[in-house]
Design an enzyme around this catalytic site. Structure first.
Site, PDB file in Angstrom:
ATOM      1  N   GLU A 129      66.349  28.843  55.663  1.00 24.76           N
ATOM      2  CA  GLU A 129      66.820  29.525  56.866  1.00 24.76           C
ATOM      3  C   GLU A 129      67.755  28.587  57.624  1.00 24.76           C
ATOM      4  OE1 GLU A 129      63.865  30.935  59.648  1.00 24.76           O
ATOM      5  OE2 GLU A 129      65.338  32.143  60.706  1.00 24.76           O
ATOM      6  N   GLY A 269      60.508  22.755  63.662  1.00 30.21           N
ATOM      7  CA  GLY A 269      59.048  22.665  63.705  1.00 30.21           C
ATOM      8  C   GLY A 269      58.404  23.040  62.385  1.00 30.21           C
ATOM      9  N   ALA A 270      58.746  24.215  61.874  1.00 30.37           N
ATOM     10  CA  ALA A 270      58.134  24.693  60.642  1.00 30.37           C
ATOM     11  C   ALA A 270      58.896  25.909  60.152  1.00 30.37           C
ATOM     12  CB  ALA A 270      56.678  25.085  60.892  1.00 30.37           C
ATOM     13  N   MET A 271      58.598  26.328  58.928  1.00 32.24           N
ATOM     14  CA  MET A 271      59.330  27.438  58.331  1.00 32.24           C
ATOM     15  C   MET A 271      58.390  28.379  57.591  1.00 32.24           C
ATOM     16  SD  MET A 271      62.176  28.915  57.943  1.00 32.24           S
ATOM     17  CE  MET A 271      62.204  30.477  57.094  1.00 32.24           C
ATOM     18  N   GLU A 272      58.577  29.676  57.840  1.00 32.54           N
ATOM     19  CA  GLU A 272      57.632  30.707  57.404  1.00 32.54           C
ATOM     20  C   GLU A 272      57.847  31.230  55.989  1.00 32.54           C
ATOM     21  OE1 GLU A 272      60.060  31.159  59.819  1.00 32.54           O
ATOM     22  OE2 GLU A 272      60.926  33.156  59.692  1.00 32.54           O
ATOM     23  N   ASN A 273      58.433  30.476  55.076  1.00 29.78           N
ATOM     24  CA  ASN A 273      58.669  30.953  53.709  1.00 29.78           C
ATOM     25  C   ASN A 273      57.455  31.717  53.170  1.00 29.78           C
ATOM     26  OD1 ASN A 273      60.981  29.086  53.740  1.00 29.78           O
ATOM     27  ND2 ASN A 273      59.374  27.536  53.603  1.00 29.78           N
ATOM     28  N   HIS A 305      52.178  30.750  64.703  1.00 23.93           N
ATOM     29  CA  HIS A 305      53.536  31.307  64.726  1.00 23.93           C
ATOM     30  C   HIS A 305      54.027  31.600  63.300  1.00 23.93           C
ATOM     31  CE1 HIS A 305      57.703  31.682  66.376  1.00 23.93           C
ATOM     32  NE2 HIS A 305      58.026  31.265  65.159  1.00 23.93           N
ATOM     33  N   GLU A 306      53.925  30.610  62.437  1.00 21.46           N
ATOM     34  CA  GLU A 306      54.432  30.807  61.071  1.00 21.46           C
ATOM     35  C   GLU A 306      53.591  31.838  60.330  1.00 21.46           C
ATOM     36  OE1 GLU A 306      57.277  29.582  60.867  1.00 21.46           O
ATOM     37  OE2 GLU A 306      57.049  28.136  62.498  1.00 21.46           O
ATOM     38  N   HIS A 309      54.600  35.308  61.312  1.00 21.60           N
ATOM     39  CA  HIS A 309      55.872  35.722  60.709  1.00 21.60           C
ATOM     40  C   HIS A 309      55.659  36.514  59.423  1.00 21.60           C
ATOM     41  CE1 HIS A 309      59.249  34.346  62.995  1.00 21.60           C
ATOM     42  NE2 HIS A 309      59.017  33.050  62.879  1.00 21.60           N
TER      43      HIS A 309
HETATM   44  N1  TRP Z   1      62.149  30.357  61.386  1.00 23.61           N
HETATM   45  C1  TRP Z   1      61.590  29.103  61.827  1.00 23.61           C
HETATM   46  C2  TRP Z   1      60.563  29.406  62.884  1.00 23.61           C
HETATM   47  O1  TRP Z   1      60.872  29.768  63.978  1.00 23.61           O
HETATM   48  C3  TRP Z   1      62.533  28.134  62.394  1.00 23.61           C
HETATM   49  C4  TRP Z   1      63.725  27.700  61.640  1.00 23.61           C
HETATM   50  C5  TRP Z   1      64.945  28.255  61.651  1.00 23.61           C
HETATM   51  C6  TRP Z   1      63.887  26.513  60.932  1.00 23.61           C
HETATM   52  N2  TRP Z   1      65.839  27.486  61.009  1.00 23.61           N
HETATM   53  C7  TRP Z   1      65.228  26.418  60.576  1.00 23.61           C
HETATM   54  C8  TRP Z   1      63.015  25.514  60.588  1.00 23.61           C
HETATM   55  C9  TRP Z   1      65.725  25.309  59.929  1.00 23.61           C
HETATM   56  C10 TRP Z   1      63.507  24.427  59.920  1.00 23.61           C
HETATM   57  C11 TRP Z   1      64.847  24.297  59.607  1.00 23.61           C
HETATM   58  O2  TRP Z   1      59.431  29.376  62.635  1.00 23.61           O
HETATM   59 ZN    ZN Z   2      59.761  31.579  64.161  1.00 19.90          ZN
END
Ligand code: TRP
Ligand code: ZN
Length: 882
Positions: A129, A269-273, A305-306, A309
């Site tokens: 993302e 912070g983190a990513m919701e893959n 949060h993740e 998602h």
């Molecule tokens: N979608 C993620 C969240 O809000 C955040 C996110 C967007 C992100 N772009 C990113 C995380 C790039 C890491 C790197 O939970």
């Molecule tokens: Zn998010």
């Protein structure tokens, strides 16, 4: 400055994708220096495409293309066009399903931008993302192209024993030359920004979860061996979040396995893959001695949060990136509601609003202002903003306020039912809320389109004879660039009326039946509006915007006595706190103008004393009420900001309070301080927060006795909360012990990166004079690393965002320090460089000398050759003449 690659994308230009992908089969031959990516796409012309003759265009950046073949036939360079950003096939089939095979080479170890596939310490991981997938392979990299993914990972067995991707592991095996493979399949079609892979030497904490309907889910948290003892809290948080989403939204998890991986190099912070969240270690790892109470809380919120998602973002995703708040605003609202249910709702609300009012309001009033749903961008990474996230969450919260819990649930049920498996717009979300409740939110939709913080002005008129209170409400919306007419907004105004004895009156509008409600929501929809309350026997005070029911600035004239009265009596905890903030702001800001009003100081001290005499179940709330407004909030209350004057005035008031209430603070400290405390239950959190608030006041006295108290707490501390709280106080004081403590802290935590980040932050954020030189020295420290975002944030971010007095030194050296860092980061990690730039965008808020100093640095950045798109956009927008 650079001009190539700079193109503005407009929301109004949206067109459906020309080609769709049914299935993608990815094969990775993983290697840190060079990874081969083979992609096999089952594609077809989109029957809904507006342009039947459009070529097939795939995004791709920083890729080495090895081969392309169509339906098994290799294409020669003449059959396609290749540019820095696109692979174009003019002759792709227009009707039939076809197979496109592409081989590319990428280099994870040289990828310092941390987007696409990269190396973090010894593990390989991805961040896609918003548009990182195009750095892995050529693909239609847009969220409305949803495909089923099959992924085959091949790697060295020793270096990469764990191989993870989205969905379910379907098979695995051994290969020659000490290699192995694992195959993954994700049954849910998804946009490529949700793709992920992780490969490395990882340990795993596992737990079994049974959903409400009896499905078994395996929960796994992966971390480096050294950190696996710090994953318990994250696991418990995940379980709580899963249970909560079942109870509150009726949503269960949908795969057999849910994985979280903690990574030390991470941009956000983190990513919701899907099924494989990738996290910044900061939001996973916690042990009582290494993480503070605040860290525990943030981890719980980010894990939730993740997880949330999975429904709001993954099952239902965004049609295009202008709709980002569709998933982020909604998911932040969901994680805020979850956190409120887990702890003290009042304290959580105060924290959230404080962030919104200080940081988001500033963004919304500055050159980077944009609507919750932006109309254009140059670099989408620059739009992961406080406006999209935090104001977006407030917009969703207002819908919740207007519809009530049940109505909101009906709306979200309809949203899931209608749009599961789709890529949709903010408007689709509002429509579901409307249709499920037979409401008309035409006017409410302006919240998505208009930038700027609206101003709400209240005036009252009390008629003692008729026992009637007339409330005149006026709303004024800030002008939005490119939007000539500002439409009045639909604003839910929650309020109560408080009698002179401190009781809430029952609220009855003229023409209504009598009732017992004491808090209600008024629908403000016009530029000017009147509400008439009847049966009000004495002139009341309005407790307006209870719980901060709308993201607006409130103008309601109250004198200091009235504010003190609300601080003591308001039944709404948020408004109690807000009255206290307004009261102490007024006092502090009067001091900056050299009008010390002794009577007002006494009033505040009296109000604090009153608080200290009451009985409190929620010690966290008491600590909040006793904390002076932060410097950012104070700055937001004045026309021309002088950060030094604000800092000094605030300190001055803090000291006066400390002098007057010394015995109370000492007594409270002694009552709530537990030497060697290791308890991590809720009551412990409140206790620590309160007594550390007392410690802040006591050490403001800066004498041998108070330094000894802080040094003692530092020496005895068994929790990171107590250790850092004491160290922060010592660093601000003139205590002789401070350098020894700093050194001891470093030696104690040398091997814990996240704690060393705190060590850097405590120093870079310290307001004592000379911190700039100290920050410069920190950049030379052996443990400083420009390629680790957490470390960069811990020095550069802390100095420029949490140390106004030093950053805004009048000679401009703080600005030069930041600009130098930004230019250095520009070549390493553009996303981080751009994030670091935001404090400079606020330049117009300061006096002319500071303005000139900041502007000069912005111009120097803007003139720099080879500027990344991210930095270019923010520098350019910051400099645009208003
Ligand atoms: N979608 C993620 C969240 O809000 C955040 C996110 C967007 C992100 N772009 C990113 C995380 C790039 C890491 C790197 O939970
Ligand atoms: Zn998010």
């Amino acid at each position: 400055m650079q001009e190539n690659n700079i193109k503005t994308i407009y929301r109004s230009d949206y067109a459906a994708p020309e080609y769709l992908v049914g299935h993608i089969e990815l094969t990775f031959l993983l290697d840190a220096a060079q990874t081969k990516v083979k992609s096999r796409l089952r594609m077809q012309k989109n029957p809904e495409s507006a342009n039947p003759n459009a070529p097939l265009v795939l995004n791709g950046e920083a890729l080495h293309l090895e081969s392309v073949s169509l339906n098994g036939v290799p294409l020669k360079p003449g059959h396609y066009q290749l540019s820095d950003e696109l692979l174009t096939l003019p002759n792709a089939p227009k009707v039939d399903v076809f197979t496109l095979e592409i081989e590319t080479l990428i280099s994870p170890q040289s990828n310092t931008a941390l987007e696409g596939l990269y190396l973090s310490t010894n593990m390989l991981c991805t961040q896609c993302e918003a548009e990182g997938f195009r750095k892995i392979t050529y693909y239609p990299d847009r969220p409305d192209v949803m495909a089923r993914f099959s992924v085959l990972l091949i790697a060295d067995k020793e270096k990469y024993p764990v191989l993870l991707s989205n969905g379910n592991q379907v098979s695995s095996g051994e290969l020659k030359h000490n290699r192995h493979w694992v195959k993954w399949e994700d049954p849910f079609p998804k946009p490529c920004y949700l793709f992920a892979l992780v490969a490395g030497q990882l340990d795993c904490l596992e737990s079994a979860y049974v959903t409400g309907s009896g499905r078994e889910v395996t929960l796994q948290i992966y971390a480096e061996t050294h950190d696996i003892d710090k994953c318990e809290h994250a696991m418990r948080s995940l379980e709580h979040a899963m249970r909560w989403d079942e109870a509150v939204y009726g949503r269960e998890y949908d795969l057999d396995r849910y994985m979280i991986v903690a990574v030390s190099h991470f941009n956000m912070g983190a990513m919701e893959n899907k099924g494989l969240n990738v996290f910044n270690t900061k939001f996973v790892l916690a042990r009582g001695d290494t993480a503070t109470d605040a860290d525990y809380e943030h981890i719980e919120a980010v894990i939730a949060h993740e997880y949330f998602h999975n429904w709001t973002g993954n099952r239902i995703t965004c049609r295009d990136w202008f709709q980002l708040s569709l998933k982020e605003g909604l998911t932040v609202f969901r994680d805020q509601s979850f956190s409120a249910d887990r702890g003290s709702p009042a304290v959580r609300r105060i924290e959230d609003v404080n962030l919104l009012r200080t940081r988001q309001f500033a963004e919304d009033a500055g050159p980077l202002a944009h609507p919750v749903r932006p109309d254009s961008y140059i670099e989408i990474n620059n739009f992961y903003t406080l406006t999209v996230y935090e104001k977006g969450a407030e917009v969703v919260r207002m819908l919740h306020t207007l519809l009530g819990t049940e109505g909101f649930r009906k709306g979200s049920d309809l949203y899931f039912e209608r749009h599961d498996g789709q890529a949709v717009t903010c408007d689709d979300f509002v429509k579901a809320m409307e249709d499920a409740n037979q409401r008309d939110f035409t006017q409410f939709r302006h919240w998505y389109a208009q930038a700027g913080t609206p101003k709400l002005t209240l005036k009252t008129d009390y008629d003692a004879v008729a026992q009637r209170l007339t409330l005149n409400v006026e709303q004024l919306c800030a002008p939005t660039p490119g939007q000539p007419v500002e439409q009045p907004l639909h604003i839910p105004l929650k309020l109560g009326l408080i009698s002179p004895s401190g009781q809430d009156y029952a609220l009855r509008l003229e023409g209504e039946e009598a009732g017992t409600t004491t808090t209600r929501v008024l629908d403000v929809t016009q530029a000017q509006q009147q509400f008439r309350f009847v049966d009000i026997p004495e002139k009341p005070l309005v407790s307006a915007l209870r719980g901060f029911s709308a993201p607006v600035t409130l103008e309601y004239e109250l004198n200091t006595e009235q504010l003190a009265f609300l601080l003591a009596h308001d039944s709404d905890a948020f408004n109690r706190w807000d009255a206290g903030q307004r009261l102490s702001s007024r006092l502090i800001l009067n001091l900056t103008e050299e009008h010390p009003a002794q009577s007002d100081v006494e009033l505040l001290i009296g109000a604090f004393q009153h608080l200290l005499e009451q009985h409190w179940d929620d010690l966290e709330l008491l600590a909040q009420l006793l904390t002076l407004p932060n410097e950012d909030y104070l700055a937001s209350q004045v026309k021309v900001v002088d950060p030094v004057a604000i800092h000094n005035a605030r300190n001055n008031v803090k000291k006066r309070i400390a002098v007057c209430l010394q015995t109370d603070f000492s007594r409270l400290y002694a009552r709530h301080h537990v030497s060697g405390d290791i308890l991590l239950d809720r009551s412990g959190i409140g206790r620590r927060k309160l007594k550390n608030t007392c410690l802040v006041y006591l050490t403001a006295l800066d004498n041998g006795e108070t330094s000894a108290l802080a040094a003692e707490q530092f020496a005895q501390a068994r929790t990171m909360t107590d250790q850092t709280a004491a160290l922060a106080c010592l660093l601000r004081s003139s205590a002789a012990e401070k350098n020894a403590c700093l050194e001891q802290f470093y030696r104690q935590w040398e091997n814990e990166a996240l704690v060393i980040d705190k060590w850097f932050t405590l120093q870079a954020a310290c307001p004592v004079t000379g911190t700039l030189e100290h920050a410069e020295a920190l950049l030379q420290h052996a443990a400083f690393d420009w390629e680790t975002p957490n470390r960069v944030r811990s020095v550069i971010g802390a100095f420029s965002q949490s140390n106004a007095v030093n950053f805004h030194r009048e000679d401009g050296s703080g600005y030069r320090f930041l600009a130098d860092a930004i230019l250095r980061l520009n070549a390493i990690n553009p996303q981080i460089a751009a994030r670091m730039l935001t404090p400079l965008a606020q330049w117009r808020r300061y006096d002319t000398q500071r303005q000139a100093g900041i502007k000069q640095e912005l111009e120097r950045i803007f003139a720099h050759p080879g500027l990344a798109r991210d930095v270019y956009e923010l520098a350019q927008k910051s400099l645009i003449t208003a």
